[in-house]
Motif scaffolding. Structure first.
Motif, short mmCIF file in Angstrom:
data_model
loop_
_atom_site.label_atom_id
_atom_site.label_comp_id
_atom_site.label_asym_id
_atom_site.label_seq_id
_atom_site.Cartn_x
_atom_site.Cartn_y
_atom_site.Cartn_z
N GLN A 1 8.95 6.76 -2.21
CA GLN A 1 8.47 6.35 -0.89
C GLN A 1 8.07 4.88 -0.90
OE1 GLN A 1 4.92 8.29 0.55
NE2 GLN A 1 5.26 7.60 2.62
N LYS A 2 7.44 4.44 -1.97
CA LYS A 2 7.02 3.04 -2.08
C LYS A 2 8.21 2.10 -2.19
CE LYS A 2 2.67 4.28 -4.28
NZ LYS A 2 1.91 4.34 -5.53
N LEU B 1 11.03 2.44 -0.53
CA LEU B 1 11.82 2.46 0.71
C LEU B 1 12.04 1.08 1.31
CD1 LEU B 1 10.89 5.41 3.09
CD2 LEU B 1 13.13 4.79 2.20
N SER B 2 11.05 0.23 1.24
CA SER B 2 11.15 -1.09 1.87
C SER B 2 11.61 -2.19 0.91
CB SER B 2 9.81 -1.46 2.50
OG SER B 2 8.81 -1.51 1.50
N GLU B 3 11.90 -1.83 -0.31
CA GLU B 3 12.34 -2.83 -1.30
C GLU B 3 13.78 -3.28 -1.02
OE1 GLU B 3 10.73 -4.21 -4.07
OE2 GLU B 3 8.90 -3.28 -3.30
N ALA B 4 13.99 -4.58 -0.94
CA ALA B 4 15.33 -5.12 -0.65
C ALA B 4 16.31 -4.87 -1.78
CB ALA B 4 15.22 -6.62 -0.37
N ASN C 1 17.61 4.37 6.55
CA ASN C 1 18.41 3.26 5.98
C ASN C 1 19.18 3.62 4.73
OD1 ASN C 1 17.53 1.42 8.03
ND2 ASN C 1 15.58 1.29 6.93
N LYS D 1 21.90 -3.81 -7.22
CA LYS D 1 20.66 -3.22 -6.71
C LYS D 1 20.39 -1.89 -7.42
CE LYS D 1 20.90 -5.42 -2.24
NZ LYS D 1 20.80 -5.27 -0.80
#
Length: 136
Positions: A27-28, A30-33, A54, A82
């Protein structure tokens, strides 16, 4: 018919060789590019259940072809270096797929603990599958 190795043994073997990302940690991320969640379920599952926001849909049957730069089906996102977090419904297909991608030499590949079912059960965010428009 008696098999040499059953599906459960395949999954158990894969689980000893791959990284499993716990739900809380995922969950943490999720916003990592530099992280891509990869949903390997069938499109009908995504349409019925939704998906992680996303996430990239890469059907299990095409995954190895989309990942390999030598394949005519290669998708550039898989060559960007990635971190790839694969998931399916129950973390069975994703365990086997993660193991296969590791064998292929894909770096930074892991899978989601418990799959999408556990993600949903934990009340984590979901999104509807965006359908492609039909061409006439």
């Amino acid at each position: 018919m008696k098999l040499k190795i059953g599906y459960q043994q395949l999954i158990d073997d894969a689980m000893t060789q791959i990284e499993t990302v716990p739900l809380e940690q995922a969950q943490k991320l999720l916003s990592e590019a530099n992280v891509v969640f990869v949903d390997i379920r069938d499109v009908r599952e995504l349409e019925r259940e939704g998906m992680i926001p996303n996430a990239l849909h890469a059907p299990r049957g095409m995954l190895e072809f989309w990942v390999d730069p030598e394949s005519p089906y290669f998708k550039p996102i898989f060559g960007e270096g990635k971190r790839l977090i694969l998931y399916c419904a129950s973390a069975w297909r994703s365990a086997l797929a993660t193991q296969t991608l590791q064998k292929m030499g894909v770096p930074h590949v892991c899978h989601l603990e418990g799959g999408f079912s556990a993600w949903k059960a934990a009340g984590l965010p979901t999104a509807a599958k965006v359908s492609k428009p039909h061409s006439n």
